[in-house]
Design an enzyme around this catalytic site. Structure first.
Site, short mmCIF file in Angstrom:
data_model
loop_
_atom_site.label_atom_id
_atom_site.label_comp_id
_atom_site.label_asym_id
_atom_site.label_seq_id
_atom_site.Cartn_x
_atom_site.Cartn_y
_atom_site.Cartn_z
N SER A 20 5.27 -0.85 1.11
CA SER A 20 4.88 -1.06 -0.29
C SER A 20 6.10 -1.48 -1.10
O SER A 20 7.22 -1.52 -0.61
CB SER A 20 4.29 0.24 -0.87
OG SER A 20 5.32 1.21 -1.05
N SER A 53 7.44 0.10 -3.69
CA SER A 53 7.98 1.18 -4.51
C SER A 53 9.50 1.23 -4.54
O SER A 53 10.08 1.85 -5.42
CB SER A 53 7.44 2.53 -4.03
OG SER A 53 7.97 2.87 -2.76
N LYS A 85 11.94 7.02 -0.22
CA LYS A 85 12.31 7.01 -1.64
C LYS A 85 13.80 7.31 -1.75
O LYS A 85 14.49 7.55 -0.76
CB LYS A 85 11.53 8.08 -2.43
CG LYS A 85 10.01 8.03 -2.30
CD LYS A 85 9.40 6.84 -2.99
CE LYS A 85 7.86 6.85 -2.83
NZ LYS A 85 7.24 5.62 -3.37
N SER A 143 5.81 3.44 -8.56
CA SER A 143 6.15 4.29 -7.43
C SER A 143 5.46 5.65 -7.58
O SER A 143 5.65 6.34 -8.58
CB SER A 143 7.67 4.50 -7.36
OG SER A 143 8.00 5.47 -6.38
#
Length: 321
Positions: free
Chosen positions: A126, A128, A183, A286
């Protein structure tokens, strides 16, 4: 053994196909562990049982041929037709069901140890982490920096170096640990983290940012505001979307939420011991700790550090912060 091996291989194929088509929730670490155990068992059986049997059969054939030639020689026959080389090779040949099990064991166990204790490949699914990581980036994750862990069980074997603010970390998604997420670590145990009006503050200190040229998201054909943020001793880029509000909508009722305060301006959280606060660099696009909570230490997979390929953007190969 042929029938048993056929059933075992069919079970692996069926599981992989069911996983691929979404009928079951796959666990690659478990699948690789089982494959290592199964092929290892066949490899041991081949080395200590099946191969000695074939060698013994070949030896019997050679002894029989030697005796035959000796007996014929006593009768004065020196020209003897027949060559046992082909028959001997057939006896020594590894059957297909051992070739597809014991023969694969060295490769599978090498992959198992490499992936479990050194580096693991990971694909960015993705946006994010844009602009640091793009969709389709194939990255490597260091499995030993934060401490070695037993595969499948994820039990910690060595302490390693604790994650630091600014690290890009892969971890098991707390609401669904079978999924891996990536992350950036913005808060470590004991920190007071605030993300108010799209500015990050840690333990009362606003993290410095400086404006950069706008970032073009080619997938959306849109420009976003881009900043360079100093987090700990690291600098990294981040994006903000002016069309998104500062407040966090629809946060889960996660463990430790009583230590967080949500408002129209954003969120403040006190991070519990043994947990980390994670955020994506694409701050307004996100789903991270602001929504689903803290990452427990037991969920850590490793530290992401290198893009080894992106088939749409080959020039992205290299290390990143």
């Amino acid at each position: 053994m042929q029938a048993l091996t056929s059933a075992v291989l069919a079970a692996f194929v069926a599981y992989a196909a069911s996983w691929y088509f979404g009928y079951v929730e796959g666990n690659f670490a478990l699948l690789l562990f089982v494959a290592t155990v199964v092929t290892g068992a066949y490899w041991l059986a081949e080395r200590f049982y099946f191969l000695p049997q074939r060698l013994n059969a070949a030896a019997v054939l050679e002894a029989s041929d030697a005796k035959r030639r000796q007996d014929l020689g006593k009768m004065g026959i020196s020209q003897i037709d027949g060559d046992i080389a082909e028959a001997r090779n057939r006896l020594l040949m590894q059957p297909w069901w051992l070739d597809w099990t014991a023969g694969l064991f060295p490769v599978i166990i090498s992959v198992f140890f490499l992936r479990s204790f050194l580096v693991e490949p990971f694909k960015i699914p993705s946006g994010s982490m844009i602009p640091t990581l793009l969709v389709g980036d194939l990255i490597l994750v260091n499995k030993f920096t934060y401490g070695l862990r037993l595969p499948v069980l994820n039990t910690k074997l060595t302490d390693g170096t604790p994650p630091k603010r600014g690290d890009v970390m892969v971890f098991r998604y707390p609401p669904k640990p079978s999924l891996d997420y990536i992350k950036r670590v913005v808060g470590v145990p004991g920190d007071q983290v605030e993300y108010i009006n799209k500015r990050l503050t840690i333990n009362g200190q606003v993290q410095p940012t400086s404006a950069l040229p706008e970032f073009l998201d080619e997938d959306q054909t849109m420009y976003f505001k881009q900043f360079e943020e100093t987090l700990g001793d690291k600098k990294h880029k981040l994006l903000n979307d002016d069309t998104r509000p500062a407040f966090v909508p629809g946060a889960d009722n996660f463990a430790g939420r009583e230590g967080c305060l949500y408002s129209v301006e954003g969120v403040r959280c006190k991070i519990p011991e043994g947990h980390y606060f994670m955020m994506g660099d694409n701050r307004d696009n996100s789903l991270d700790s602001r929504y689903w909570g803290f990452v427990p230490e037991k969920n850590i997979v490793g530290k992401a550090f290198f893009v080894w390929m992106n088939f749409s953007h080959p020039k992205r190969i290299g290390s990143f912060d």
